[in-house]
Design a protein around this motif. Structure first.
Motif, short mmCIF file in Angstrom:
data_model
loop_
_atom_site.label_atom_id
_atom_site.label_comp_id
_atom_site.label_asym_id
_atom_site.label_seq_id
_atom_site.Cartn_x
_atom_site.Cartn_y
_atom_site.Cartn_z
N LYS A 157 1.38 -1.29 -0.43
CA LYS A 157 0.11 -0.18 -0.15
C LYS A 157 1.18 1.25 -0.12
O LYS A 157 0.16 2.82 0.10
CB LYS A 157 -0.81 0.19 1.37
N ILE A 158 2.03 0.97 -0.05
CA ILE A 158 3.10 2.41 0.38
C ILE A 158 2.77 2.47 -0.82
O ILE A 158 4.10 1.95 -2.06
CB ILE A 158 4.29 1.69 1.07
N ASN A 159 2.95 4.11 -1.67
CA ASN A 159 2.45 4.36 -2.95
C ASN A 159 4.54 5.78 -2.90
O ASN A 159 5.19 4.86 -4.04
CB ASN A 159 2.18 5.34 -3.13
N ALA A 160 5.45 5.92 -2.08
CA ALA A 160 6.50 6.74 -2.65
C ALA A 160 7.98 5.07 -2.41
O ALA A 160 8.05 4.61 -1.55
CB ALA A 160 6.47 7.76 -1.30
N PRO A 161 8.47 5.71 -3.53
CA PRO A 161 9.50 4.75 -4.07
C PRO A 161 10.61 4.17 -2.52
O PRO A 161 10.81 3.51 -1.63
CB PRO A 161 10.01 5.03 -5.22
N PHE A 162 10.25 5.95 -1.90
CA PHE A 162 12.27 5.58 -0.88
C PHE A 162 11.53 5.16 0.21
O PHE A 162 12.17 4.68 0.60
CB PHE A 162 12.49 6.79 -1.21
N LYS A 164 12.45 1.34 2.33
CA LYS A 164 13.33 1.92 3.60
C LYS A 164 12.05 1.42 4.56
O LYS A 164 12.86 0.23 5.49
CB LYS A 164 12.66 2.91 4.51
N ALA A 165 10.58 1.08 4.57
CA ALA A 165 9.75 0.32 4.99
C ALA A 165 10.15 -1.71 4.56
O ALA A 165 10.86 -2.39 5.40
CB ALA A 165 8.20 0.09 5.00
N LYS A 166 10.61 -1.92 3.58
CA LYS A 166 10.74 -3.05 3.12
C LYS A 166 12.17 -4.02 4.01
O LYS A 166 12.16 -4.68 3.64
CB LYS A 166 11.26 -3.42 1.25
N ARG A 194 21.61 -4.18 1.64
CA ARG A 194 21.09 -3.35 0.69
C ARG A 194 20.81 -2.26 0.32
O ARG A 194 20.57 -1.36 0.02
CB ARG A 194 21.59 -4.41 -0.55
N LEU A 195 18.94 -3.00 0.65
CA LEU A 195 18.25 -1.72 1.05
C LEU A 195 18.44 -0.36 1.67
O LEU A 195 18.49 0.60 1.70
CB LEU A 195 17.22 -1.86 1.41
N ALA A 196 18.53 -1.47 2.90
CA ALA A 196 19.49 -0.17 4.02
C ALA A 196 20.16 1.09 3.67
O ALA A 196 20.65 1.83 4.09
CB ALA A 196 19.92 -0.87 5.60
N ILE A 197 20.96 1.01 3.42
CA ILE A 197 22.71 1.48 2.80
C ILE A 197 21.57 2.61 0.87
O ILE A 197 22.65 3.68 1.71
CB ILE A 197 23.30 0.59 1.69
N GLU A 198 20.81 2.16 0.77
CA GLU A 198 20.71 3.11 -0.98
C GLU A 198 19.72 3.71 0.08
O GLU A 198 19.84 4.72 0.10
CB GLU A 198 19.41 2.24 -1.09
N VAL A 199 18.22 4.06 1.79
CA VAL A 199 18.25 4.88 1.82
C VAL A 199 18.91 5.32 3.13
O VAL A 199 18.45 6.46 4.28
CB VAL A 199 16.87 4.32 2.53
#
Length: 576
Positions: free
Chosen positions: A94-99, A103-105, A134-139
């Motif tokens: 349900k989260i629309n904003a990619p960033f 972060k939630a993922k 990997r995702l944590a570093i990206e955000v």
């Protein structure tokens, strides 16, 4: 059916949901993180606070963390854990904003790794951690990236790659210090205690494969640091205290270890931590077994047997069976010894298969990443172990059969020795001549062939008469009673003396000498209560032996028992 339930849940959620400020969300999130490995009830309380939110990002975190909390319960609630995690995935969509979604993922995947780790699905866990990092570093979520690194290091250590695991955690510790400003005070202390706990356990486990004393010193240091940083984390503090006791055991300081375990037992009972209580009973049993306090050890190991009904107690229960078998063997209770040995063998096989399967899966995944060279060595070791698996099974059966044979043989030997001792005592009491057992000759002297030497009978009788006079005078009790000194004493040469002893007594001179000394010791033990109070060393010196070891060996050869056992038998008969 599940879709209908989720639909009903969303309708209810929409009715009761309220706006949760970002500051409140971060505050509750820190509270969940603080209590997640300690007070589960408090962690659930703050999760429920977040679940009242309308924000999909916040609800994604709430249900993902709730899924992990269900898995952490003493009796893991896998069904509710799965339902909560599926709900978390629905909110993530349900989260629309990619960033924000990314972060939630990353947080959701970290919880997924933790859940799989608790379920012993190590390969799935490490995949989840790697993607979360990997995702944590990206955000730019440095705190979560550090957590993921530490979680992966835990699995590296679990499969035996200790050097890489220690290096990874120390790097994370350095980063944690640099980003201290991102933590609340309590969260920072928890992060530091988590790092020190991991380092203590990694060094301890590394010692099991590389027996360097410095590894134990490092482990002790980090466990003590963990205790300092865990004043408000009773669960972690307790684990660190127990592990510190384990370090004392490995350093052979059993007194300090027992004190540490007893103090930890009080804390565990006060906090109602069931699983650590079982572990502590096992540890106290092990310590008392090491101190040869078998009665106390038996009590603790039986408590482990009565309390171990959960996955986390498999190792303690398995090892308790082993020590129960050994203790009952010490008590000559061969039936129970055999029973517990069979249980130990079955449980050991169950645990061994589980660990080997997961280790292989994790190694294959990591080997495809940056540390291929390190894990190739580990994979080769596993192949070697697999090739020895069949041999190990045969060996286990052989050991089991060998133990049964040993117990039976030991029983027969004790019975034979008992009969032999009773016979000796009766002979001495009736003033009979001692019967010499025809054991194998192991003397260094060469027995002279009767055909190679001949002396007249008068000379033989003269030598025998002089030997009998020396026996009556207890001359044989002298330490220097040997072939040379005795020949000189009775004014003959060593060749004649050796010949006469061989011919008349059918033994070498050293066997003749030892027989006289041992017979004298036996007679004194039977007739002289004061003599029985002497130590084995003192008795040995009294009858002319140079040391207690050679005396005990000769005594056992003559009687079938040790001097101490012989004395106990005599004193027992006198009491009857």
């Amino acid at each position: 059916m599940n879709k209908i339930l989720f639909l009903i849940f969303f309708v209810v959620q929409a009715v009761v949901a309220q706006k949760l400020s970002n500051d409140d969300f971060l505050k509750y999130q820190d509270k969940v993180s603080f209590h997640i490995n300690g007070n589960l009830d408090s962690a659930f309380y703050y999760v429920n606070k977040i679940k009242l939110s309308k924000e999909a990002e916040q609800l994604t975190y709430a249900f993902a963390s709730e899924a992990y909390l269900y898995q952490l319960k003493e009796y893991s609630d896998t069904l509710n854990s799965n339902n909560s995690f599926e709900t978390s995935l629905l909110y993530l969509d349900k989260i629309n904003a990619p960033f924000v979604k990314k972060k939630a993922k990353s947080k959701l995947l970290n919880f997924k790794g933790l859940i799989n780790w608790k379920r012993k699905k190590l390969s799935d866990a490490i995949n989840a951690y790697r993607e979360a990092k990997r995702l944590a570093i990206e955000v730019d979520d440095k705190v979560l990236a550090v957590k993921c690194s530490n979680n992966m290091a835990l699995i590296l250590a679990q499969v035996g790659n200790f050097e890489l695991a220690i290096k990874s955690v120390k790097e994370s510790d350095s980063i944690t210090d640099k980003i201290k400003y991102l933590y609340e005070k309590e969260s920072f202390l928890k992060a530091k205690s988590s790092v020190y706990m991991k380092l203590g356990s990694f060094y301890e486990a590394y010692y099991s494969v590389n027996k360097k004393a410095t590894l134990l010193d490092s482990s002790e240091l980090y466990y003590k640091k963990t205790i300092i940083y865990s004043k408000n984390l009773l669960d972690r503090k307790l684990k660190a205290q127990i592990n510190l006791g384990n370090i004392y055991v490995k350093k052979s300081d059993l007194i300090s270890a027992e004190k540490q375990y007893l103090a930890s037992l009080v804390l565990a009972q006060q906090s109602n931590f069931t699983t650590p209580i079982t572990t502590l009973y096992y540890n106290l049993g092990y310590v008392n077994y090491g101190k040869r306090k078998y009665d106390k050890a038996l009590i603790y190991f039986n408590k482990v047997d009565s309390l171990s009904n959960h996955e986390t107690n498999k190792i303690e229960l398995t090892n308790s069976m082993y020590y129960l078998a050994k203790i009952h063997n010490e008590y000559d209770d061969y039936g129970k010894a055999e029973k517990y040995l069979a249980i130990y063998k079955d449980k050991f096989k169950e645990n061994e298969n589980l660990i080997a399967e997961e280790t292989l899966k994790v190694n294959n995944i990591i080997a495809n990443a940056e540390i291929k060279e390190d894990l190739n060595i580990l994979k080769n070791e596993i192949k070697q172990k697999k090739s020895l698996l069949l041999f190990s099974k045969v060996l286990i059966v052989s050991i089991f059969c060998g133990l049964i044979y040993f117990l039976y043989k030991n029983y027969k030997a004790k019975k034979a020795a008992h009969i032999k001792v009773n016979k000796l005592i009766e002979e001495f009491k009736q003033k009979k001549d001692l019967i010499v057992v025809n054991d194998e000759k192991d003397s260094e002297e060469v027995v002279i062939n009767n055909n190679s030497l001949s002396i007249d009978e008068e000379k033989e009788n003269e030598i025998v008469a002089k030997l009998i006079q020396l026996e009556k005078a207890n001359y044989f009790l002298r330490e220097d009673f040997n072939l040379q000194s005795t020949a000189k004493k009775i004014k003959t040469n060593t060749t004649y003396l050796s010949y006469v002893v061989n011919k008349r007594f059918e033994k070498s001179f050293s066997e003749y000498s030892n027989e006289l000394k041992i017979n004298y010791a036996i007679e004194q033990m039977i007739t002289n209560a004061t003599f029985r109070k002497y130590s084995t060393q003192a008795i040995a010196e009294t009858v002319g032996f140079k040391n207690a070891v050679s005396f005990a060996k000769s005594f056992n050869k003559r009687t079938g028992v040790t001097p101490v056992q012989f004395i106990k038998k005599i004193e027992k008969d006198e009491l009857v």
